[in-house]
Design a protein around this motif. Structure first.
Motif, PDB file in Angstrom:
ATOM      1  N   THR A  17       6.622  10.408   4.951  1.00 29.74           N
ATOM      2  CA  THR A  17       7.781  10.658   6.655  1.00 29.74           C
ATOM      3  C   THR A  17       8.286   9.298   6.480  1.00 29.74           C
ATOM      4  O   THR A  17       9.062   9.135   6.685  1.00 29.74           O
ATOM      5  N   ASN A  18       7.935   8.353   6.304  1.00 29.28           N
ATOM      6  CA  ASN A  18       9.186   7.494   6.040  1.00 29.28           C
ATOM      7  C   ASN A  18      10.494   7.496   5.734  1.00 29.28           C
ATOM      8  O   ASN A  18      11.431   6.109   5.572  1.00 29.28           O
ATOM      9  N   PHE A  19      10.235   8.175   4.366  1.00 27.24           N
ATOM     10  CA  PHE A  19      11.899   8.501   3.727  1.00 27.24           C
ATOM     11  C   PHE A  19      11.921  10.150   3.717  1.00 27.24           C
ATOM     12  O   PHE A  19      13.268  10.390   4.384  1.00 27.24           O
ATOM     13  N   VAL A  20      11.371  11.010   3.691  1.00 25.41           N
ATOM     14  CA  VAL A  20      11.126  12.537   3.952  1.00 25.41           C
ATOM     15  C   VAL A  20      10.395  12.475   4.993  1.00 25.41           C
ATOM     16  O   VAL A  20       9.143  13.263   4.848  1.00 25.41           O
ATOM     17  N   PRO A  21      11.246  12.994   6.676  1.00 25.68           N
ATOM     18  CA  PRO A  21       9.936  12.839   7.947  1.00 25.68           C
ATOM     19  C   PRO A  21       8.812  14.125   8.469  1.00 25.68           C
ATOM     20  O   PRO A  21       8.121  14.228   8.532  1.00 25.68           O
ATOM     21  N   ASP A  22       9.736  15.608   6.754  1.00 26.24           N
ATOM     22  CA  ASP A  22       8.893  16.350   7.298  1.00 26.24           C
ATOM     23  C   ASP A  22       8.087  16.694   5.727  1.00 26.24           C
ATOM     24  O   ASP A  22       7.128  17.530   6.219  1.00 26.24           O
ATOM     25  N   SER A  23       7.654  16.089   5.425  1.00 25.13           N
ATOM     26  CA  SER A  23       7.161  16.085   3.928  1.00 25.13           C
ATOM     27  C   SER A  23       5.707  15.745   3.665  1.00 25.13           C
ATOM     28  O   SER A  23       5.441  14.936   4.616  1.00 25.13           O
ATOM     29  N   LYS A  24       4.738  16.442   2.856  1.00 27.97           N
ATOM     30  CA  LYS A  24       3.059  16.212   2.872  1.00 27.97           C
ATOM     31  C   LYS A  24       2.651  16.627   1.865  1.00 27.97           C
ATOM     32  O   LYS A  24       1.951  16.484   1.332  1.00 27.97           O
ATOM     33  N   THR A  25       3.847  16.066   0.639  1.00 28.03           N
ATOM     34  CA  THR A  25       3.496  16.365  -0.619  1.00 28.03           C
ATOM     35  C   THR A  25       4.051  14.916  -0.945  1.00 28.03           C
ATOM     36  O   THR A  25       5.036  14.555  -0.632  1.00 28.03           O
ATOM     37  N   THR A  30       0.788  -1.462   0.034  1.00 25.51           N
ATOM     38  CA  THR A  30       0.026   0.020  -0.095  1.00 25.51           C
ATOM     39  C   THR A  30       1.067   1.316  -0.041  1.00 25.51           C
ATOM     40  O   THR A  30       1.725   1.559   0.491  1.00 25.51           O
ATOM     41  N   ILE A  31       0.299   1.592  -0.895  1.00 25.07           N
ATOM     42  CA  ILE A  31       1.213   3.823  -0.933  1.00 25.07           C
ATOM     43  C   ILE A  31       0.468   4.172  -0.511  1.00 25.07           C
ATOM     44  O   ILE A  31      -0.790   5.019  -0.522  1.00 25.07           O
ATOM     45  N   PHE A  32       0.937   5.800   0.867  1.00 23.82           N
ATOM     46  CA  PHE A  32       0.199   6.422   1.247  1.00 23.82           C
ATOM     47  C   PHE A  32      -0.756   7.331   0.799  1.00 23.82           C
ATOM     48  O   PHE A  32       0.796   7.676   0.813  1.00 23.82           O
ATOM     49  N   SER A  33      -1.199   7.453   1.242  1.00 29.42           N
ATOM     50  CA  SER A  33      -1.951   9.279   0.340  1.00 29.42           C
ATOM     51  C   SER A  33      -0.887  10.132   1.320  1.00 29.42           C
ATOM     52  O   SER A  33      -1.064   9.792   3.039  1.00 29.42           O
ATOM     53  N   PRO A  34      -0.159  11.294   1.224  1.00 30.67           N
ATOM     54  CA  PRO A  34       0.844  11.970   3.095  1.00 30.67           C
ATOM     55  C   PRO A  34      -0.348  12.558   3.827  1.00 30.67           C
ATOM     56  O   PRO A  34       0.308  12.499   4.936  1.00 30.67           O
ATOM     57  N   HIS A  35      -1.498  12.789   3.523  1.00 28.19           N
ATOM     58  CA  HIS A  35      -2.400  13.688   4.329  1.00 28.19           C
ATOM     59  C   HIS A  35      -3.264  11.838   5.298  1.00 28.19           C
ATOM     60  O   HIS A  35      -3.890  12.525   6.061  1.00 28.19           O
ATOM     61  N   ILE A  36      -3.158  10.734   5.064  1.00 25.98           N
ATOM     62  CA  ILE A  36      -3.615   9.586   5.778  1.00 25.98           C
ATOM     63  C   ILE A  36      -2.424   9.149   6.489  1.00 25.98           C
ATOM     64  O   ILE A  36      -1.012   9.026   5.770  1.00 25.98           O
ATOM     65  N   GLN A  37      -2.557   9.527   7.260  1.00 22.99           N
ATOM     66  CA  GLN A  37      -1.780   8.022   8.950  1.00 22.99           C
ATOM     67  C   GLN A  37      -1.690   6.929   9.046  1.00 22.99           C
ATOM     68  O   GLN A  37      -3.070   5.935   8.352  1.00 22.99           O
TER      69      GLN A  37
END
Length: 334
Positions: free
Chosen positions: A304-312, A278-285
């Motif tokens: 966030t597994n790869f770029v901790p502060d990213s939301k995009t 599963t590839i999660f959308s940035p806004h889904i936890q």
């Protein structure tokens, strides 16, 4: 004993709510369990051995309530817990009324339940555990339970026919792709998905790829095909289509795995015990939907597994997925 479960809106919510059904049946083996929901989501419950009746919301709350009152339920569990369903619960006539604790609904229930903020199990989600909390007033303690979809024999037989019509069988290395999300914000960028398909074709050249998408997304799929190489196109079954949710679920049950965007398809796949990437959308936890009854096989990846502060999504490069994808494909494809 007559029990009513209420869950309004969204197929995924109905699927997750079904986790409480086997525990209720175990506690009350002679109970008659009904499920009140929107008609368009009822197919997710077809074949479920714990549901005796499904009831649909009517065109007005008054008509729905009249239907519920006629059936004289002993216990109502309101998983939606909004004003509309709270009123239905309160005036249902049931002696035991359970719902989530909220300022504006708590007086509808004689057992209002407060949500926990911490998970009890690393394999479940808050969505599942909050529903299991609804059973505590009935002295049913927490245990790991996962959503499950039950297929009918004729549905599985039909899925075999669909595969045969496309020159396939369940012995092939069938990979189902959740090609797009239900909305743009839940869809892995199409250029990135093209790269992912290229990599699957390169790494597992004997794979047969089935791309699932909504009728309204056919244009997107055609655009995706323009972004991939002829060799990868050869592995994609271009005429594959399913008419409805049940048909999709039946075909998926014959696949070796499902890969793609988080949403209804990935949750159905997990509920069928099919290994799911599963590839999660940035806004889904992850804590909301990353449940797994098969944690050794399933994979959940978030930016966030790869770029901790990213939301995009733009930061969620396909190269980040390759190591996990290789391991997943090695485990699932023969």
């Amino acid at each position: 004993m007559k029990i009513l479960i209420i869950q309004k809106k969204f197929m995924g919510d109905v699927l997750v709510t079904s986790t409480i059904l086997p525990l209720l049946k175990k506690k009350y083996p002679q109970a008659e369990i009904s499920f009140l929901l929107d008609e368009k989501h009822a197919q997710i419950l077809i074949g479920n051995p714990y549901v005796n009746h499904v009831i649909f919301f009517k065109d007005s709350m008054i008509n729905t309530l009249a239907d519920i009152k006629r059936q004289k339920f002993d216990l109502v569990i309101d998983l939606y817990s909004k004003i509309e369903t709270g009123i239905i619960t309160l005036f249902s006539g049931a002696k035991t009324r359970i719902g989530f604790l909220k300022k504006y609904t708590q007086f509808f229930y004689n057992f209002p339940v407060k949500r926990d903020k911490k998970l009890k199990s690393k394999n479940t989600t808050l969505g599942i555990e909050h529903r299991l909390l609804m059973l505590e007033p009935l002295q049913i303690q927490f245990q790991e339970v996962f959503p499950k979809v039950y297929l009918l024999e004729e549905e599985v037989n039909n899925a075999h026919k669909i595969l045969a019509e496309n020159g396939l069988s369940s012995h092939d290395n069938l990979v189902m792709i959740s090609t797009f999300g239900s909305s743009e914000e839940k869809t892995y960028p199409i250029e990135y998905m093209a790269e992912l398909l290229e990599y699957i074709a390169y790494y597992k050249p004997d794979a047969k790829i089935l791309c699932n998408y909504l009728p309204s997304q056919k244009g997107l799929f055609e655009k995706l095909l323009t972004l991939i190489s002829p060799n990868t196109k050869k592995l994609i079954i271009k005429n594959f289509d399913t008419r409805n949710l049940r048909e999709f679920a039946s075909v998926t049950s014959l696949c070796k795995c499902l890969i793609g965007n988080e949403g209804g398809a990935t949750n159905l796949s997990k509920a069928l015990d099919i290994p799911t990437f599963t590839i999660f959308s940035p806004h889904i936890q992850l804590s909301d939907w990353a449940w797994s009854s098969n944690p050794e096989m399933d994979r959940f990846l978030h930016i966030t597994n790869f770029v901790p502060d990213s939301k995009t999504y733009s930061d969620f490069k396909p190269s980040f997925l390759k190591n996990d994808l290789e391991e997943f494909l090695d485990k699932t494809l023969v």
